[in-house]
Scaffold this motif. Structure first.
Motif, PDB file in Angstrom:
ATOM      1  N   VAL A   1      12.412   9.787  -9.507  1.00  0.00           N
ATOM      2  CA  VAL A   1      11.330   9.262 -10.340  1.00  0.00           C
ATOM      3  C   VAL A   1      11.895   8.628 -11.611  1.00  0.00           C
ATOM      4  O   VAL A   1      11.446   7.564 -12.053  1.00  0.00           O
ATOM      5  CB  VAL A   1      10.324  10.376 -10.675  1.00  0.00           C
ATOM      6  CG1 VAL A   1       9.313   9.887 -11.713  1.00  0.00           C
ATOM      7  CG2 VAL A   1       9.599  10.835  -9.422  1.00  0.00           C
ATOM      8  N   GLY A   2      12.899   9.265 -12.191  1.00  0.00           N
ATOM      9  CA  GLY A   2      13.522   8.698 -13.380  1.00  0.00           C
ATOM     10  C   GLY A   2      14.187   7.362 -13.109  1.00  0.00           C
ATOM     11  O   GLY A   2      14.090   6.432 -13.925  1.00  0.00           O
ATOM     12  N   VAL A   3      14.846   7.246 -11.961  1.00  0.00           N
ATOM     13  CA  VAL A   3      15.485   5.975 -11.600  1.00  0.00           C
ATOM     14  C   VAL A   3      14.423   4.883 -11.410  1.00  0.00           C
ATOM     15  O   VAL A   3      14.599   3.731 -11.847  1.00  0.00           O
ATOM     16  CB  VAL A   3      16.343   6.148 -10.333  1.00  0.00           C
ATOM     17  CG1 VAL A   3      16.818   4.797  -9.813  1.00  0.00           C
ATOM     18  CG2 VAL A   3      17.533   7.054 -10.612  1.00  0.00           C
ATOM     19  N   LEU A   4      13.300   5.235 -10.773  1.00  0.00           N
ATOM     20  CA  LEU A   4      12.229   4.256 -10.579  1.00  0.00           C
ATOM     21  C   LEU A   4      11.604   3.838 -11.903  1.00  0.00           C
ATOM     22  O   LEU A   4      11.280   2.654 -12.106  1.00  0.00           O
ATOM     23  CB  LEU A   4      11.161   4.831  -9.648  1.00  0.00           C
ATOM     24  CG  LEU A   4      11.580   5.049  -8.190  1.00  0.00           C
ATOM     25  CD1 LEU A   4      10.449   5.696  -7.400  1.00  0.00           C
ATOM     26  CD2 LEU A   4      11.983   3.727  -7.531  1.00  0.00           C
ATOM     27  N   LYS A   5      11.445   4.799 -12.815  1.00  0.00           N
ATOM     28  CA  LYS A   5      10.908   4.457 -14.129  1.00  0.00           C
ATOM     29  C   LYS A   5      11.857   3.516 -14.870  1.00  0.00           C
ATOM     30  O   LYS A   5      11.421   2.547 -15.508  1.00  0.00           O
ATOM     31  CB  LYS A   5      10.703   5.736 -14.952  1.00  0.00           C
ATOM     32  CG  LYS A   5       9.692   6.708 -14.384  1.00  0.00           C
ATOM     33  CD  LYS A   5       8.265   6.218 -14.535  1.00  0.00           C
ATOM     34  CE  LYS A   5       7.288   7.298 -14.082  1.00  0.00           C
ATOM     35  NZ  LYS A   5       5.876   6.842 -14.175  1.00  0.00           N
TER      36      LYS A   5
ATOM     37  N   LEU B   1       7.672  -3.664 -10.499  1.00  0.00           N
ATOM     38  CA  LEU B   1       8.856  -3.513  -9.651  1.00  0.00           C
ATOM     39  C   LEU B   1       8.495  -3.674  -8.179  1.00  0.00           C
ATOM     40  O   LEU B   1       9.299  -4.193  -7.390  1.00  0.00           O
ATOM     41  CB  LEU B   1       9.503  -2.152  -9.904  1.00  0.00           C
ATOM     42  CG  LEU B   1      10.799  -1.854  -9.158  1.00  0.00           C
ATOM     43  CD1 LEU B   1      11.891  -2.848  -9.539  1.00  0.00           C
ATOM     44  CD2 LEU B   1      11.259  -0.424  -9.439  1.00  0.00           C
ATOM     45  N   THR B   2       7.311  -3.247  -7.786  1.00  0.00           N
ATOM     46  CA  THR B   2       6.869  -3.390  -6.398  1.00  0.00           C
ATOM     47  C   THR B   2       6.784  -4.853  -5.994  1.00  0.00           C
ATOM     48  O   THR B   2       7.199  -5.232  -4.889  1.00  0.00           O
ATOM     49  CB  THR B   2       5.505  -2.704  -6.212  1.00  0.00           C
ATOM     50  OG1 THR B   2       5.608  -1.331  -6.596  1.00  0.00           O
ATOM     51  CG2 THR B   2       5.049  -2.778  -4.773  1.00  0.00           C
TER      52      THR B   2
ATOM     53  N   ALA C   1       0.830  -1.207   0.000  1.00  0.00           N
ATOM     54  CA  ALA C   1       0.000   0.000   0.000  1.00  0.00           C
ATOM     55  C   ALA C   1       0.862   1.253   0.000  1.00  0.00           C
ATOM     56  O   ALA C   1       0.551   2.246  -0.672  1.00  0.00           O
ATOM     57  CB  ALA C   1      -0.933  -0.019   1.213  1.00  0.00           C
ATOM     58  N   VAL C   2       1.967   1.233   0.741  1.00  0.00           N
ATOM     59  CA  VAL C   2       2.850   2.406   0.785  1.00  0.00           C
ATOM     60  C   VAL C   2       3.473   2.660  -0.580  1.00  0.00           C
ATOM     61  O   VAL C   2       3.536   3.809  -1.057  1.00  0.00           O
ATOM     62  CB  VAL C   2       3.941   2.200   1.858  1.00  0.00           C
ATOM     63  CG1 VAL C   2       4.986   3.307   1.770  1.00  0.00           C
ATOM     64  CG2 VAL C   2       3.317   2.185   3.248  1.00  0.00           C
ATOM     65  N   CYS C   3       3.922   1.608  -1.247  1.00  0.00           N
ATOM     66  CA  CYS C   3       4.614   1.776  -2.533  1.00  0.00           C
ATOM     67  C   CYS C   3       3.656   2.172  -3.651  1.00  0.00           C
ATOM     68  O   CYS C   3       4.040   2.939  -4.544  1.00  0.00           O
ATOM     69  CB  CYS C   3       5.346   0.491  -2.905  1.00  0.00           C
ATOM     70  SG  CYS C   3       6.697   0.063  -1.795  1.00  0.00           S
ATOM     71  N   THR C   4       2.450   1.649  -3.640  1.00  0.00           N
ATOM     72  CA  THR C   4       1.515   1.941  -4.730  1.00  0.00           C
ATOM     73  C   THR C   4       0.676   3.184  -4.440  1.00  0.00           C
ATOM     74  O   THR C   4       0.739   4.175  -5.170  1.00  0.00           O
ATOM     75  CB  THR C   4       0.603   0.727  -4.960  1.00  0.00           C
ATOM     76  OG1 THR C   4      -0.052   0.377  -3.722  1.00  0.00           O
ATOM     77  CG2 THR C   4       1.404  -0.456  -5.455  1.00  0.00           C
ATOM     78  N   ILE C   5      -0.072   3.146  -3.351  1.00  0.00           N
ATOM     79  CA  ILE C   5      -0.955   4.276  -3.031  1.00  0.00           C
ATOM     80  C   ILE C   5      -0.152   5.485  -2.576  1.00  0.00           C
ATOM     81  O   ILE C   5      -0.361   6.611  -3.043  1.00  0.00           O
ATOM     82  CB  ILE C   5      -1.975   3.855  -1.966  1.00  0.00           C
ATOM     83  CG1 ILE C   5      -2.773   2.640  -2.444  1.00  0.00           C
ATOM     84  CG2 ILE C   5      -2.907   5.003  -1.629  1.00  0.00           C
ATOM     85  CD1 ILE C   5      -3.694   2.056  -1.399  1.00  0.00           C
ATOM     86  N   GLY C   6       0.798   5.249  -1.646  1.00  0.00           N
ATOM     87  CA  GLY C   6       1.603   6.372  -1.166  1.00  0.00           C
ATOM     88  C   GLY C   6       2.469   6.971  -2.252  1.00  0.00           C
ATOM     89  O   GLY C   6       2.676   8.192  -2.295  1.00  0.00           O
ATOM     90  N   GLY C   7       2.986   6.138  -3.160  1.00  0.00           N
ATOM     91  CA  GLY C   7       3.810   6.668  -4.247  1.00  0.00           C
ATOM     92  C   GLY C   7       3.022   7.559  -5.183  1.00  0.00           C
ATOM     93  O   GLY C   7       3.496   8.632  -5.587  1.00  0.00           O
TER      94      GLY C   7
END
Length: 306
Positions: free
Chosen positions: A144-148, A167-168, A108-114
């Motif tokens: 954000v670019g690194v995560l993409k 990735l999550t 939830a933190v990674c998807t909703i919080g992100g």
């Protein structure tokens, strides 16, 4: 012993890549549907009422969905439709182990919080143009670019190995498995051939129908069904033919002729002539040389009285 073998078979049976991607698309469609329904509830209120708190409202809605899907059933809505659920891939044994509570919370933190953090930071940096905010914005853009980039690399690995569609899921160690063993579906060739035949026939009709001149075909059929009599030259015959348009069958509006004794509405004959330069009269098959107003000593008022 039988249940243990069944669990091992379920964990070893891989979920198709297309099924995992379909589950992600179904989740996105559900989010859009929920948000559209929510905005329709506020249609009667002042426009822009929740514009300042839109990221928080969305986060609350997605958190509500997470509570009754992943937290309770170990699967998203899209996964439930496709008979899929999450499994703890860090579990040492081969038996099915659901995700732990910490994995669900971090999900939830990674998807909703992100998503909430990205939208809120975008609004914050859009309204403030200070130098300090500019440096923070550059740092966040880099993150954000690194995560993409990480998501792209993970997707390429997923296409090769078929595990961890996002990735999550890879970072948290949760992957998709079937809720129940999948049975092989046998589809007869007769059914497949019939579907392919109808699909090809439908594509052929879609290609052919725009090439058919419906107006000309209708006029040709009308000329075959209605017997053609001699061509009278009297004003009486012109009066009889002038009571209705030879195309639409209604009282002629702005009556015009094309060189024969029949009368047409200006818009009917003009549109037909522009659509087909070889347009002919549907009553007598006379070719159109020119569209001229009705030139006769008989006024339309006199026609209506006869």
């Amino acid at each position: 012993m039988g249940s243990r073998d069944e669990n091992m078979k379920r964990t070893q049976q891989r979920v198709l890549r297309i099924s995992q991607l379909d589950a992600l698309e179904l989740n996105k469609a559900l989010e859009q549907l929920v948000w559209s329904q929510f905005t329709q509830c506020l249609h009667g209120f002042k426009p822009g009422l929740l514009a300042r708190f839109e990221p928080e409202v969305k986060a609350f809605l997605w958190l509500f969905l997470w509570r009754f899907t992943i937290y309770t059933n170990n699967a998203t809505v899209g996964q439930s439709v496709l008979n899929i659920q999450y499994r703890n891939d860090f579990a040492p044994n081969l038996k099915y182990q659901p995700p732990t509570k910490n994995q669900k919370l971090w999900y939830a933190v990674c998807t909703i919080g992100g998503k909430w953090l990205e939208e809120r930071c975008y609004d914050l940096f859009r309204n403030h143009h200070l130098v300090s905010f500019g440096k923070v914005k550059q740092c966040l853009n880099f993150v954000v670019g690194v995560l993409k980039l990480g998501g792209l690399i993970n997707f390429l690995i997923f296409l090769q190995k078929g595990k961890f569609a996002t990735l999550t899921e890879r970072l948290l160690g949760i992957r998709s498995v079937f809720c129940k063993p999948q049975s092989i579906r046998e589809v007869g060739f007769e059914y497949m051939n019939r579907e392919l035949l109808w699909h090809g026939f439908a594509e052929f009709l879609i290609f052919l129908l725009p090439l058919i001149n419906i107006q000309k075909l209708k006029a040709k059929l009308s000329s075959w069904c209605i017997p053609i009599t001699g061509t009278p030259n009297s004003d009486r015959t012109l009066t009889t033919c002038g009571k209705e348009c030879s195309l639409c069958g209604e009282w002629p509006t702005m009556p015009h002729t094309i060189g024969c004794e029949h009368i047409f509405c200006y818009y009917c004959v003009k549109s037909s002539f522009l659509f087909d330069m070889y347009f002919t009269c549907p009553k007598c098959s006379t070719e159109v040389h020119s569209v001229q107003p009705l030139k006769s000593g008989i006024e339309m008022s006199e026609v209506s009285t006869l």
